[in-house]
Write an enzyme that holds these catalytic residues in place. Sequence first.
Site, PDB file in Angstrom:
ATOM      1  N   ASP A   1       3.395  -7.797   9.521  1.00 48.38           N
ATOM      2  CA  ASP A   1       2.643  -6.975   8.584  1.00 48.38           C
ATOM      3  C   ASP A   1       1.235  -6.698   9.134  1.00 48.38           C
ATOM      4  OD1 ASP A   1       2.659  -5.909   5.797  1.00 48.38           O
ATOM      5  OD2 ASP A   1       0.965  -7.286   5.555  1.00 48.38           O
TER       6      ASP A   1
ATOM      7  N   GLU B   1       4.200  -3.799  12.483  1.00 52.60           N
ATOM      8  CA  GLU B   1       3.757  -2.673  11.645  1.00 52.60           C
ATOM      9  C   GLU B   1       2.381  -2.285  12.164  1.00 52.60           C
ATOM     10  OE1 GLU B   1       2.444  -1.307   7.165  1.00 52.60           O
ATOM     11  OE2 GLU B   1       1.915  -3.262   7.951  1.00 52.60           O
TER      12      GLU B   1
HETATM   13  C1  GLC Z   1       1.737  -3.619   4.751  1.00 46.40           C
HETATM   14  C2  GLC Z   1       2.906  -3.675   3.799  1.00 46.40           C
HETATM   15  C3  GLC Z   1       2.435  -3.219   2.458  1.00 46.40           C
HETATM   16  C4  GLC Z   1       1.352  -4.163   1.990  1.00 46.40           C
HETATM   17  C5  GLC Z   1       0.227  -4.270   3.010  1.00 46.40           C
HETATM   18  C6  GLC Z   1      -0.668  -5.430   2.745  1.00 46.40           C
HETATM   19  O1  GLC Z   1       1.276  -2.339   4.944  1.00 46.40           O
HETATM   20  O2  GLC Z   1       3.974  -2.924   4.291  1.00 46.40           O
HETATM   21  O3  GLC Z   1       3.469  -3.132   1.530  1.00 46.40           O
HETATM   22  O4  GLC Z   1       0.818  -3.701   0.777  1.00 46.40           O
HETATM   23  O5  GLC Z   1       0.724  -4.455   4.298  1.00 46.40           O
HETATM   24  O6  GLC Z   1      -0.003  -6.625   3.034  1.00 46.40           O
END
Ligand code: GLC
Length: 502
Positions: free
Chosen positions: A190, A244
């Site tokens: 994340d 991500e």
């Molecule tokens: C990432 C996740 C999202 C979350 C954010 C904070 O972007 O995919 O859903 O709100 O991180 O953890």
Amino acid sequence: MDIPWWRDAVVYEIYVRSFADSSGDGVGDLAGVRERLPYLRDLGVDAVWLTPFYTSPMADGGYDVADHRDVDPLFGTLSDFEALVAAAHDHGLRVIVDIVPNHSSSAHPWFQAALRGEGRERYLFRDRTNNWKSTFGGSAWTRVEDGSYYLHLFAPEQPDFNWRNPEVHGEFLDILRFWLDRGVDGFRIDVAMGLYKAEGLPDIGDQSFKAVSPVWGQPEVHDVYRDWRRVLDGYPGERMAVGEVWTDSLEDLALYVRPDELHQSFNFAWLQAPWSAAAFRKVIDDTLSSVPFATWVLSNHDVVRHRTRYAADDPAAGPARAKAAVLTMLALPGSAYLYQGEELGLPEVTDLPDAARQDPIFYQSNGELPGRDGCRVPIPWTVDPPSHGFSPGAVPPWLPQPAAFAELSVEKQEGDAGSTLEFYRRALACRRDLVRSIPYTLEWLKSPEGVLFFTRGPLICALNCGDRPVRLPEHDEVLLASGPLRGDLLPPDTAAWLRRAS
Ligand code: GLC
């Protein structure tokens, strides 16, 4: 070289809260996922990615983790998790879990201790704030009782860790091992470009935020992934990590997938491209020339579902374009991530009542932004209300499902050759037959404006983003099409896979 499993894998994202509820409380859970594994096996995916199921007050749907080594009672127990991994492996499915290293929940024991003045250096407490904004809206700083402030790039309930503190680093190495020891095949990381902030937390100046951000993409973060890669490589069975990573350029993205760092990084440029052959072609070219292993994605739990995105200029075109885009994606070299419900053609639910909304983005923007609930509405398994088979009892699902979900339910689509679900099954089966026998590379064929033709060995993929039917390139056989073909003509908003004339 042996091809690692993840290079061409199709991974299915399960937003656990919204997939399947076995306990009857209106919230999806791990046992619910386990019951539905045969559905995923029959769909033809290779792996599942589970969004966070760890102990959490759910201020951000579980991305606010209070205990990284346990399961929240809402989702089950650690034994439910172990049973799920074992059953998934029995079905030939790998399991990827989410790791949230940028921040914890404010209910995490470390943060609770910090509020009492103990171990504050694990977070980013300061006497004065800077001008950074929270990604969810408002200031990135919240004041605590003694007058100091802590940094949170997301909700106030998600304090950012101080990654310059080696204790944080050690803790996450241990968390990775905890889940690897329980048999997970990989991690989705994340906010992977977060973690480190520029030394001194300088204000964001007038210079382009994007070019020289003190917030994201600090060079130190790469050493974290080098260490994580060593941990993953120390386990048998090709364990992997997918980041991500939101970046402005594919060159920046490429830094995260250097050979000693992450295996994959989501290609959000592909997801952000408009419905345009030229835009798609540019992203494909740029991707294949910048990253060693492409990782395609069209939808996830943070963005408007692609069926709805592609309908912005032509509301009726959404379903056809969504199918054409996925067929094109599945023909590209690399791995593809699907998001639960896209195989049913679910649209974004845009008319949720305000009172039902749960995403902190809606609240932190004072209702100005709808937030992400519209892509998180629970899956319709059966035709009948109250929950379309999502929950066993009469408790309503945590987000209301629109009446239109009945027609889109698994029950309605299964066995109907014209349905989106059966189309996904055919596409994934066909891809599985082909993927290891065609070259990783792609070649463009000459095509009319608004249209893409590319080949990978014997496979040709044709996509028509224009407004007139076009003649298909020369071929022996049509393997699959996202909509009806008219003889040798490919209609607008349609893609086809062809076997090439030898
Ligand atoms: C990432 C996740 C999202 C979350 C954010 C904070 O972007 O995919 O859903 O709100 O991180 O953890």
